[in-house]
Design a protein around this motif. Structure first.
Motif, PDB file in Angstrom:
ATOM      1  N   MET A 129      46.192   3.926  74.003  1.00  0.00           N
ATOM      2  CA  MET A 129      45.736   3.754  75.368  1.00  0.00           C
ATOM      3  C   MET A 129      46.952   3.457  76.246  1.00  0.00           C
ATOM      4  O   MET A 129      47.750   2.593  75.959  1.00  0.00           O
ATOM      5  N   SER A 130      47.116   4.202  77.345  1.00  0.00           N
ATOM      6  CA  SER A 130      48.240   3.956  78.236  1.00  0.00           C
ATOM      7  C   SER A 130      47.740   3.313  79.526  1.00  0.00           C
ATOM      8  O   SER A 130      46.639   3.589  79.990  1.00  0.00           O
ATOM      9  N   THR A 131      48.564   2.449  80.053  1.00  0.00           N
ATOM     10  CA  THR A 131      48.224   1.832  81.328  1.00  0.00           C
ATOM     11  C   THR A 131      49.225   2.291  82.364  1.00  0.00           C
ATOM     12  O   THR A 131      50.435   2.212  82.148  1.00  0.00           O
ATOM     13  N   ALA A 132      48.732   2.791  83.471  1.00  0.00           N
ATOM     14  CA  ALA A 132      49.596   3.282  84.535  1.00  0.00           C
ATOM     15  C   ALA A 132      50.018   2.125  85.426  1.00  0.00           C
ATOM     16  O   ALA A 132      49.230   1.227  85.717  1.00  0.00           O
ATOM     17  N   THR A 133      51.285   2.148  85.822  1.00  0.00           N
ATOM     18  CA  THR A 133      51.775   1.173  86.783  1.00  0.00           C
ATOM     19  C   THR A 133      52.304   1.930  87.994  1.00  0.00           C
ATOM     20  O   THR A 133      52.902   2.990  87.859  1.00  0.00           O
ATOM     21  N   ALA A 134      52.069   1.390  89.150  1.00  0.00           N
ATOM     22  CA  ALA A 134      52.507   2.041  90.383  1.00  0.00           C
ATOM     23  C   ALA A 134      53.933   1.617  90.711  1.00  0.00           C
ATOM     24  O   ALA A 134      54.298   0.456  90.544  1.00  0.00           O
ATOM     25  N   GLN A 135      54.727   2.575  91.145  1.00  0.00           N
ATOM     26  CA  GLN A 135      56.081   2.311  91.621  1.00  0.00           C
ATOM     27  C   GLN A 135      56.219   2.944  93.000  1.00  0.00           C
ATOM     28  O   GLN A 135      55.748   4.060  93.221  1.00  0.00           O
ATOM     29  N   ARG A 136      56.857   2.272  93.910  1.00  0.00           N
ATOM     30  CA  ARG A 136      57.113   2.832  95.239  1.00  0.00           C
ATOM     31  C   ARG A 136      58.488   3.478  95.196  1.00  0.00           C
ATOM     32  O   ARG A 136      59.496   2.820  94.933  1.00  0.00           O
ATOM     33  N   LEU A 137      58.519   4.795  95.449  1.00  0.00           N
ATOM     34  CA  LEU A 137      59.760   5.557  95.437  1.00  0.00           C
ATOM     35  C   LEU A 137      60.021   6.159  96.816  1.00  0.00           C
ATOM     36  O   LEU A 137      59.129   6.192  97.664  1.00  0.00           O
ATOM     37  N   THR A 138      61.210   6.675  97.004  1.00  0.00           N
ATOM     38  CA  THR A 138      61.606   7.271  98.278  1.00  0.00           C
ATOM     39  C   THR A 138      61.433   8.782  98.225  1.00  0.00           C
ATOM     40  O   THR A 138      61.747   9.407  97.209  1.00  0.00           O
ATOM     41  N   ALA A 139      60.967   9.363  99.321  1.00  0.00           N
ATOM     42  CA  ALA A 139      60.908  10.818  99.467  1.00  0.00           C
ATOM     43  C   ALA A 139      61.719  11.196 100.696  1.00  0.00           C
ATOM     44  O   ALA A 139      61.519  10.641 101.774  1.00  0.00           O
ATOM     45  N   ILE A 140      62.651  12.116 100.512  1.00  0.00           N
ATOM     46  CA  ILE A 140      63.433  12.657 101.611  1.00  0.00           C
ATOM     47  C   ILE A 140      62.994  14.108 101.779  1.00  0.00           C
ATOM     48  O   ILE A 140      63.004  14.874 100.813  1.00  0.00           O
ATOM     49  N   LEU A 141      62.587  14.459 103.002  1.00  0.00           N
ATOM     50  CA  LEU A 141      62.096  15.814 103.246  1.00  0.00           C
ATOM     51  C   LEU A 141      62.939  16.523 104.290  1.00  0.00           C
ATOM     52  O   LEU A 141      63.438  15.892 105.222  1.00  0.00           O
ATOM     53  N   HIS A 142      63.086  17.814 104.111  1.00  0.00           N
ATOM     54  CA  HIS A 142      63.715  18.647 105.129  1.00  0.00           C
ATOM     55  C   HIS A 142      63.117  20.049 105.067  1.00  0.00           C
ATOM     56  O   HIS A 142      62.534  20.438 104.062  1.00  0.00           O
ATOM     57  N   ARG A 143      63.229  20.739 106.169  1.00  0.00           N
ATOM     58  CA  ARG A 143      62.699  22.104 106.271  1.00  0.00           C
ATOM     59  C   ARG A 143      63.783  23.065 105.815  1.00  0.00           C
ATOM     60  O   ARG A 143      64.941  22.946 106.213  1.00  0.00           O
ATOM     61  N   GLU A 144      63.427  23.996 104.952  1.00  0.00           N
ATOM     62  CA  GLU A 144      64.362  24.997 104.459  1.00  0.00           C
ATOM     63  C   GLU A 144      63.655  26.348 104.475  1.00  0.00           C
ATOM     64  O   GLU A 144      62.696  26.540 103.723  1.00  0.00           O
ATOM     65  N   ALA A 145      64.101  27.228 105.351  1.00  0.00           N
ATOM     66  CA  ALA A 145      63.461  28.539 105.527  1.00  0.00           C
ATOM     67  C   ALA A 145      61.998  28.335 105.894  1.00  0.00           C
ATOM     68  O   ALA A 145      61.702  27.760 106.923  1.00  0.00           O
ATOM     69  N   GLU A 146      61.096  28.742 105.038  1.00  0.00           N
ATOM     70  CA  GLU A 146      59.663  28.685 105.340  1.00  0.00           C
ATOM     71  C   GLU A 146      58.930  27.540 104.647  1.00  0.00           C
ATOM     72  O   GLU A 146      57.698  27.492 104.697  1.00  0.00           O
ATOM     73  N   VAL A 147      59.657  26.672 103.957  1.00  0.00           N
ATOM     74  CA  VAL A 147      58.996  25.601 103.194  1.00  0.00           C
ATOM     75  C   VAL A 147      59.628  24.244 103.493  1.00  0.00           C
ATOM     76  O   VAL A 147      60.736  24.166 104.020  1.00  0.00           O
ATOM     77  N   TYR A 148      58.905  23.189 103.157  1.00  0.00           N
ATOM     78  CA  TYR A 148      59.435  21.834 103.195  1.00  0.00           C
ATOM     79  C   TYR A 148      59.915  21.486 101.787  1.00  0.00           C
ATOM     80  O   TYR A 148      59.216  21.731 100.806  1.00  0.00           O
ATOM     81  N   VAL A 149      61.112  20.922 101.708  1.00  0.00           N
ATOM     82  CA  VAL A 149      61.675  20.497 100.430  1.00  0.00           C
ATOM     83  C   VAL A 149      61.622  18.978 100.391  1.00  0.00           C
ATOM     84  O   VAL A 149      62.013  18.307 101.350  1.00  0.00           O
ATOM     85  N   ALA A 150      61.120  18.423  99.294  1.00  0.00           N
ATOM     86  CA  ALA A 150      60.989  16.981  99.116  1.00  0.00           C
ATOM     87  C   ALA A 150      61.799  16.559  97.897  1.00  0.00           C
ATOM     88  O   ALA A 150      61.724  17.198  96.848  1.00  0.00           O
ATOM     89  N   GLU A 151      62.567  15.482  98.059  1.00  0.00           N
ATOM     90  CA  GLU A 151      63.424  14.997  96.986  1.00  0.00           C
ATOM     91  C   GLU A 151      63.217  13.505  96.790  1.00  0.00           C
ATOM     92  O   GLU A 151      63.064  12.753  97.752  1.00  0.00           O
ATOM     93  N   CYS A 152      63.199  13.070  95.546  1.00  0.00           N
ATOM     94  CA  CYS A 152      63.126  11.651  95.206  1.00  0.00           C
ATOM     95  C   CYS A 152      64.507  11.237  94.690  1.00  0.00           C
ATOM     96  O   CYS A 152      64.870  11.571  93.549  1.00  0.00           O
ATOM     97  N   PRO A 153      65.315  10.535  95.511  1.00  0.00           N
ATOM     98  CA  PRO A 153      66.682  10.211  95.092  1.00  0.00           C
ATOM     99  C   PRO A 153      66.766   9.228  93.924  1.00  0.00           C
ATOM    100  O   PRO A 153      67.724   9.278  93.154  1.00  0.00           O
ATOM    101  N   GLU A 154      65.790   8.356  93.752  1.00  0.00           N
ATOM    102  CA  GLU A 154      65.844   7.393  92.645  1.00  0.00           C
ATOM    103  C   GLU A 154      65.724   8.085  91.291  1.00  0.00           C
ATOM    104  O   GLU A 154      66.323   7.651  90.314  1.00  0.00           O
TER     105      GLU A 154
END
Length: 72
Positions: free
Chosen positions: A1-26
């Motif tokens: 049995m696994s228990t999930a724990t929540a972590q708050r991470l960072t998302a950096i987004l930018h527009r590239e051509a026709e899509v949004y790119v999202a990156e988690c630096p941590e």
């Protein structure tokens, strides 16, 4: 049995051509989507899958700020 724990991470987004790119630096995960919401959802899924197979210690919170540069 696994228990999930929540972590708050960072998302950096930018527009590239026709899509949004999202990156988690941590963690180093990157994803994309047609909308900001889709890019974030895809990044969340990619990050969860990555952390399931490569667990990492809790990330250190990042400080996000801005700065100015002089361009000649």
């Amino acid at each position: 049995m696994s228990t999930a724990t929540a972590q708050r991470l960072t998302a950096i987004l930018h527009r590239e051509a026709e899509v949004y790119v999202a990156e988690c630096p941590e963690v180093g995960t990157v994803s994309q989507g047609d909308t900001v919401e889709e890019a974030l959802s895809n990044l969340r899924e990619a990050t969860e899958l990555y952390l399931e197979s490569c667990p990492q210690p809790a990330p250190v919170p990042r400080l996000l700020t801005t700065f100015e540069v002089s361009i000649a």
